[in-house]
Design a protein around this motif. Structure first.
Motif, PDB file in Angstrom:
ATOM      1  N   GLY A   1      41.356  21.497  51.663  1.00  0.00           N
ATOM      2  CA  GLY A   1      41.773  22.343  52.780  1.00  0.00           C
ATOM      3  C   GLY A   1      42.444  21.620  53.929  1.00  0.00           C
ATOM      4  O   GLY A   1      43.119  22.257  54.740  1.00  0.00           O
ATOM      5  N   THR A   2      42.268  20.295  53.994  1.00  0.00           N
ATOM      6  CA  THR A   2      42.837  19.581  55.141  1.00  0.00           C
ATOM      7  C   THR A   2      43.881  18.539  54.766  1.00  0.00           C
ATOM      8  O   THR A   2      44.645  18.131  55.629  1.00  0.00           O
ATOM      9  CB  THR A   2      41.738  18.876  55.966  1.00  0.00           C
ATOM     10  OG1 THR A   2      41.124  17.837  55.188  1.00  0.00           O
ATOM     11  CG2 THR A   2      40.679  19.869  56.439  1.00  0.00           C
ATOM     12  N   GLN A   3      43.888  18.096  53.488  1.00  0.00           N
ATOM     13  CA  GLN A   3      44.791  17.005  53.117  1.00  0.00           C
ATOM     14  C   GLN A   3      45.667  17.305  51.908  1.00  0.00           C
ATOM     15  O   GLN A   3      46.877  17.126  51.959  1.00  0.00           O
ATOM     16  CB  GLN A   3      43.979  15.736  52.805  1.00  0.00           C
ATOM     17  CG  GLN A   3      43.218  15.182  53.982  1.00  0.00           C
ATOM     18  CD  GLN A   3      42.518  13.898  53.581  1.00  0.00           C
ATOM     19  OE1 GLN A   3      43.152  12.929  53.158  1.00  0.00           O
ATOM     20  NE2 GLN A   3      41.209  13.896  53.690  1.00  0.00           N
ATOM     21  N   LEU A   4      45.047  17.687  50.790  1.00  0.00           N
ATOM     22  CA  LEU A   4      45.798  17.818  49.536  1.00  0.00           C
ATOM     23  C   LEU A   4      45.334  19.033  48.746  1.00  0.00           C
ATOM     24  O   LEU A   4      44.203  19.019  48.242  1.00  0.00           O
ATOM     25  CB  LEU A   4      45.615  16.545  48.682  1.00  0.00           C
ATOM     26  CG  LEU A   4      46.420  16.492  47.395  1.00  0.00           C
ATOM     27  CD1 LEU A   4      47.911  16.320  47.695  1.00  0.00           C
ATOM     28  CD2 LEU A   4      45.948  15.371  46.497  1.00  0.00           C
TER      29      LEU A   4
ATOM     30  N   VAL B   1      52.216  15.098  40.152  1.00  0.00           N
ATOM     31  CA  VAL B   1      51.053  14.615  39.403  1.00  0.00           C
ATOM     32  C   VAL B   1      50.768  13.182  39.861  1.00  0.00           C
ATOM     33  O   VAL B   1      51.685  12.366  40.003  1.00  0.00           O
ATOM     34  CB  VAL B   1      51.309  14.684  37.881  1.00  0.00           C
ATOM     35  CG1 VAL B   1      50.197  13.994  37.110  1.00  0.00           C
ATOM     36  CG2 VAL B   1      51.456  16.141  37.440  1.00  0.00           C
ATOM     37  N   GLY B   2      49.498  12.912  40.135  1.00  0.00           N
ATOM     38  CA  GLY B   2      49.086  11.597  40.604  1.00  0.00           C
ATOM     39  C   GLY B   2      48.831  11.535  42.099  1.00  0.00           C
ATOM     40  O   GLY B   2      48.181  10.595  42.575  1.00  0.00           O
ATOM     41  N   ASP B   3      49.353  12.510  42.877  1.00  0.00           N
ATOM     42  CA  ASP B   3      49.053  12.541  44.311  1.00  0.00           C
ATOM     43  C   ASP B   3      47.541  12.589  44.491  1.00  0.00           C
ATOM     44  O   ASP B   3      46.827  13.276  43.739  1.00  0.00           O
ATOM     45  CB  ASP B   3      49.669  13.770  44.979  1.00  0.00           C
ATOM     46  CG  ASP B   3      51.170  13.670  45.185  1.00  0.00           C
ATOM     47  OD1 ASP B   3      51.728  12.578  44.984  1.00  0.00           O
ATOM     48  OD2 ASP B   3      51.772  14.699  45.550  1.00  0.00           O
ATOM     49  N   SER B   4      47.051  11.884  45.494  1.00  0.00           N
ATOM     50  CA  SER B   4      45.615  11.771  45.684  1.00  0.00           C
ATOM     51  C   SER B   4      45.272  11.698  47.168  1.00  0.00           C
ATOM     52  O   SER B   4      46.071  11.197  47.967  1.00  0.00           O
ATOM     53  CB  SER B   4      45.112  10.512  44.970  1.00  0.00           C
ATOM     54  OG  SER B   4      43.718  10.419  45.021  1.00  0.00           O
ATOM     55  N   ALA B   5      44.086  12.187  47.532  1.00  0.00           N
ATOM     56  CA  ALA B   5      43.590  12.091  48.904  1.00  0.00           C
ATOM     57  C   ALA B   5      42.075  12.025  48.857  1.00  0.00           C
ATOM     58  O   ALA B   5      41.441  12.493  47.896  1.00  0.00           O
ATOM     59  CB  ALA B   5      44.050  13.279  49.741  1.00  0.00           C
ATOM     60  N   SER B   6      41.479  11.447  49.913  1.00  0.00           N
ATOM     61  CA  SER B   6      40.020  11.263  49.959  1.00  0.00           C
ATOM     62  C   SER B   6      39.459  11.595  51.329  1.00  0.00           C
ATOM     63  O   SER B   6      40.176  11.567  52.338  1.00  0.00           O
ATOM     64  CB  SER B   6      39.660   9.805  49.639  1.00  0.00           C
ATOM     65  OG  SER B   6      40.067   9.457  48.339  1.00  0.00           O
ATOM     66  N   PHE B   7      38.161  11.880  51.332  1.00  0.00           N
ATOM     67  CA  PHE B   7      37.392  12.114  52.551  1.00  0.00           C
ATOM     68  C   PHE B   7      36.033  11.466  52.347  1.00  0.00           C
ATOM     69  O   PHE B   7      35.432  11.621  51.280  1.00  0.00           O
ATOM     70  CB  PHE B   7      37.223  13.621  52.794  1.00  0.00           C
ATOM     71  CG  PHE B   7      36.240  13.970  53.875  1.00  0.00           C
ATOM     72  CD1 PHE B   7      36.610  13.933  55.214  1.00  0.00           C
ATOM     73  CD2 PHE B   7      34.941  14.336  53.558  1.00  0.00           C
ATOM     74  CE1 PHE B   7      35.711  14.256  56.214  1.00  0.00           C
ATOM     75  CE2 PHE B   7      34.028  14.659  54.552  1.00  0.00           C
ATOM     76  CZ  PHE B   7      34.414  14.618  55.881  1.00  0.00           C
TER      77      PHE B   7
END
Length: 139
Positions: free
Chosen positions: A70-73, A11-17
């Motif tokens: 689909g590509t990071q998280l 919980v808290g893991d995050s990713a952006s594009f």
């Protein structure tokens, strides 16, 4: 290449594009989807809308959420099960949209991950908010 499994997530893991939305993106999206709504592609029509100019299809920005998932998280191998979306601000051509996905809940017995999904523009305005439900990749 396999993304993060349910055991590797927390919980808290995050990713952006991030991507700048162009007029070409809108025309390509219209051609692929069949959505030729004049609010997106006809400036004369759009001048008479509440936005006073063309706006990008909301699903273009929503697609950026899919790119994160689909590509990071969790990443490659993720299966999209569902998405709630609320469109809160228009996206104009030339806006840079950042999609961010953050793990909110892990359901290990079902291999499901619930993520908060947010898209913001270059000014920090939230343009989409929602939640995604996915199956995490399996090794």
């Amino acid at each position: 290449m396999i993304g993060k499994t349910i055991d590797e997530l927390k919980v808290g893991d995050s990713a952006s594009f991030a991507k700048t939305v162009t007029e070409a993106d809108a025309y390509n999206y219209a051609g692929v989807s069949g959505d030729f709504n004049p609010a997106h592609i006809n400036e004369e029509y759009a001048k008479n809308t509440k936005f006073e100019t063309r706006i990008a299809h909301g699903m273009i920005s929503a697609g950026f959420i899919s790119a994160v998932l689909g590509t990071q998280l969790p990443g490659p191998g993720t299966i999209y099960l569902g998405q709630e979306l609320k469109f809160t601000h228009p996206v104009h051509y030339g806006d840079t949209i950042t999609a961010t996905c953050t793990v909110e809940e892990l359901i290990p017995e079902k291999n499901r991950v619930i993520l908060k999904t947010t898209c913001t523009n270059q000014f920090g305005y939230v343009v989409i908010e929602g939640k995604a439900t996915v199956l995490a990749p399996q090794k």
